[in-house]
Enzyme design. Sequence first.
Site, PDB file in Angstrom:
ATOM      1  N   TYR A 177       6.149 -11.950  85.340  1.00  7.50           N
ATOM      2  CA  TYR A 177       6.787 -13.270  85.413  1.00  7.50           C
ATOM      3  C   TYR A 177       8.305 -13.179  85.215  1.00  7.50           C
ATOM      4  O   TYR A 177       9.052 -13.952  85.807  1.00  7.50           O
ATOM      5  CB  TYR A 177       6.176 -14.225  84.380  1.00  7.50           C
ATOM      6  CG  TYR A 177       4.839 -14.750  84.818  1.00  7.50           C
ATOM      7  CD1 TYR A 177       4.716 -15.398  86.046  1.00  7.50           C
ATOM      8  CD2 TYR A 177       3.706 -14.594  84.043  1.00  7.50           C
ATOM      9  CE1 TYR A 177       3.487 -15.878  86.473  1.00  7.50           C
ATOM     10  CE2 TYR A 177       2.479 -15.067  84.463  1.00  7.50           C
ATOM     11  CZ  TYR A 177       2.362 -15.709  85.679  1.00  7.50           C
ATOM     12  OH  TYR A 177       1.160 -16.182  86.109  1.00  7.50           O
ATOM     13  N   GLU A 196     -21.599   0.078  77.933  1.00  9.16           N
ATOM     14  CA  GLU A 196     -20.870  -0.675  78.954  1.00  9.16           C
ATOM     15  C   GLU A 196     -20.902  -2.182  78.717  1.00  9.16           C
ATOM     16  O   GLU A 196     -19.872  -2.835  78.721  1.00  9.16           O
ATOM     17  CB  GLU A 196     -21.442  -0.385  80.357  1.00  9.16           C
ATOM     18  CG  GLU A 196     -20.775  -1.238  81.441  1.00  9.16           C
ATOM     19  CD  GLU A 196     -21.332  -1.005  82.841  1.00  9.16           C
ATOM     20  OE1 GLU A 196     -22.153  -0.094  83.023  1.00  9.16           O
ATOM     21  OE2 GLU A 196     -20.909  -1.745  83.756  1.00  9.16           O
ATOM     22  N   ASP A 230     -24.914   0.821  82.767  1.00 10.71           N
ATOM     23  CA  ASP A 230     -25.869   0.427  83.799  1.00 10.71           C
ATOM     24  C   ASP A 230     -26.094   1.612  84.732  1.00 10.71           C
ATOM     25  O   ASP A 230     -25.337   2.582  84.712  1.00 10.71           O
ATOM     26  CB  ASP A 230     -25.318  -0.745  84.629  1.00 10.71           C
ATOM     27  CG  ASP A 230     -25.379  -2.072  83.868  1.00 10.71           C
ATOM     28  OD1 ASP A 230     -26.170  -2.174  82.916  1.00 10.71           O
ATOM     29  OD2 ASP A 230     -24.626  -2.992  84.239  1.00 10.71           O
TER      30      ASP A 230
END
Lengths: 367, 664
Positions: free
Chosen positions: A99, A198, A250
């Site tokens: 910004y 995870e 996973d």
Amino acid sequence: MTNNERNTEAIKRLYSISESIYEQLDKGQIPKMVLPLRTKANIKFDARTNVWKYGSLRGARSAKKVKGAMMLLRTSYMLELIQEMIETNKSSTLREAYYISEGWGKAKFHSQDESNLLTEDLEIVTQCLREDFKLRPEENGASIIGDINIVETDRKGRKKAVNCRDDVGDSGYGIPYNVEKEKIEIKNTSARFVVAVETGGMFDRLVENGFDEDQNAILVHLKGQPARSTRRFIRRLNDELRLPVIVFTDGDPWSFRIYASVAYGAIKTAHLSEYLATPTAEFIGITASDIENYDLPTDKLTDMDTRALNAELKDPRFNTAFWKGEIDLMLKLGRKSEQQALAKYGLNFVTDTYLPDKLNELGLLKK
Amino acid sequence: MPSTTAHKLAKGQKEISVSEFFEKNRQILGFDSPVKSLIMGVKEAVDNALDACEEAQMLPEIVVRIDKIDQKEYRVSVEDNGPGIVSTSMPNVFGRLLYGSRFHAVRQSRGQQGIGISATIMYGQITTGKAATARSKVEGAEAAKEIDIIIDTKKNAPVLLREDFIPWNEKEHGTRVAFYMNGRYVTGKQSVLEYLRQTAIVNPHASITFIDPDGRRYNFERATEQMPPLSKEIKPHPDGIELGTLMNMIKATKEKTLVKFLQNDFNRISERVAKEICAAAALPESTRPSNLTLESSKQLLEGMGKVKIMAPQVDCLSPIGGNLIRKGLKHVLMDIKPEFYAPPISREPKVHTGNPFLIEVGIVYGGDMPSDQPVQILRFANRVPLLYQQGACVITKAIESTDWRRYGLEQRGGSGIPFGPAIILVHVASTKIPFTSEAKEAIASVPAIQEEIALALKACGRSLKTHLNKKERKTRTRSKFEIVQIIIPLMAEKTAKIVGKPVPDLRGTLTKIMNVVWIDDSVIYEKKRHRVKVQVYNYTPKQQRFKVHTVLPKGGLDLASCSLRPSEIKDDEKITWELPKIASTALYEISFELKGLDQDAFSETELYVSGINPVDVMGADPLPGDWDLEGVNFTETEAPAAEKAEDEEDEPDYDESGEELNDE
């Protein structure tokens, strides 16, 4: 080096980039800057440190193209920004830096990806860390739970001793963005190993089932692809307390990449692999074999998943017999599975059966 | 009465009424679906209105209104400001099939293309059982005549149910016809709205208003006050005439000798040519036409084929003209903001089977059109849009067999309908359009016509390619321009400030990056003048001196406005400037104004250079070899010379390595 010295060194190195651009212009040359190529093809295993780093391929950022010219121009603006922050003893998030560039006119960043990329480029060229540039990520690291004593120096300079099991709530101790020694001292632990998890759902499951106390483990929540500070913290636990690290994710191609960035080093930050990666971290699952062995509920691989798996077959980091076997099997099955699919066999299955099986294989199971 | 089978059949044949005939043949007449029927209804009435206005040389103002009566039934009303119909003719015009003035005329008109307004009214009557209402007022009349009319389908005769005189004060003259019919109103590619939209494109002199069944109003405003020239009637041209037609003409002629018959009943046959034909056919010049047998008629036809006869005159055709095609397209397509209108091509007339025809083509490119779809094809026959049977039409075939890859459109294998953000408009004008069927939806594949369309498409395609080349060159140079004009100077300023040294001389760097003379032009239209600015940047390491040339519309240049006096003006349109020396990295600017031109007449400046190696120049082409000859004509444009090979790099481009870093 103290903080201040590191900042001054960073400025000196950034200054030399601007100086080099000036000299090239003064000599009537087309300004350029040479950097290692940040591509999969340029990731090489470093036998000394056991992690993957950038290789010897180099690319040139040249003012001949608009993109390159803009990046070179921004480099000088970045230098000014960093210099100013050091002088006023401030720091900014990467998003704030993006910004701030609004005021740079033509040189402003068009997306935060651009500003993040340039920050990493500058790390590579100057061999400094973004913290040395007074830049920090907007998100903190993830959380940990387990019997480990640390001392954190807080924002007012007070030292606070924290036990990451007894002094924290159920959401654990939040890893700050800076986990270097001047910020966090690691004291001691009764834990025998670290489990990096995870998903939040599985992290909470292990906490609720009291897995950390039953097995004397430190649980680290990765929150998906782990932030730098999370990876750095795991590395320090491994280095300083000699704790083995296991990674539990996973069972899909994206999770394999999470493991790769914990254990081998990420392509994006290969210049820091030495600090961030934990080469001895072990992947325990969910593997494609688990899907078969435990007959887990699955989802079909999407086209994107299949593409990702095939890309991994060409990734030098995955060039091992284990990964080739697992990736090929997943492609053959055409299925993927989640950690929480283990709940098919009840809520305690993961802590009573699945993890003990895996720990036993690694010789980590509490006798 | 003998009752043979033949007689029985004959009796039966008599009793097949026109309405039965109609019902059985509605497919070939174009009323084969409810959607199409409604379009046909509008089309017949609108075509009539346009033809009437043009014959009277009045600028058409047409209002079409469709109201939904119930699930199946609609009311169609079409009003024009034409000359009106005298009250005694009204019953026949609206109530008798095959009644009209155009059956035997050899001239271009819309009317030959439909089944007529009376058939449309009959279709409405058959499907709804309701009468049609027609109202017409001729100039100077105090009131309009209004009739409710049905058709006695057995007698093919009008029956008036009501006959009134009604004041129609808001209208000086004009006609309105309203009828009910079964149909279905839709929007999309084959719809009433699309039909009217396309009609507006090729009839820019008409103002068309459409009120749809939901009461939405669409205005296609007039884009020009210029009426199309009135087409003239001509006699049949002997080229390609058929034996049957010839024999009919022989039967009908009033002439007493063969030579006079040839001379007076045909187009383009002079006495000399007539005698040549007689000689070639081995028939005496004085033969009475009525004495010609089938054999000798064949001989005559062969004789005609042997003699070279002038092409028919063109004033029987009414081309739209390049300028008006562009205006019509621009007017109607405004909201898709096309980036380019290729100058439309209007070919010279040619002949197919004794009928003159000519081809016009326009291409519109870019804007909000999708680039991954086949181009849109707009087909027109005598200014009437063809919405159906695209695949069977010679226009489509000509487009498909053109290799559009040469002209900047995508086309797999170089044949088939090309893909890209473009509209291709093709207009076939002829005294007789060879349709594939009675429904008149597609033009038959006559080789002479296909060949002409192909030539026009290619000519238009070349303009498109030239534009695309120029555009590509511009974007390529723009980015470089941004580097040298903005980024590098900023970089120099910033780094100089950081190292605390003076801003370096950038000439070396800038010329290394560009190493060309860059020429850019801009055109602004204000106060009826085109203000043109040509900027010449010398981004080569040495000073340059050369000539710049351009071709301007004839008589457009205001000499007094030239910032640099042209060193030569040829034929009032080819301008040459001899530029002064331009130092390395310096800019030289020429400005001038054009006066008295339409805004559309000039939008991009064609620029050429001489006296400099053309590979050192971007934004202008080398002066063509035929500059000094008549006109600047270009044959096929070749791909632009490849940009000079960039200096060999030791390293690949870091910012173009193209790999996703966030794929983890």
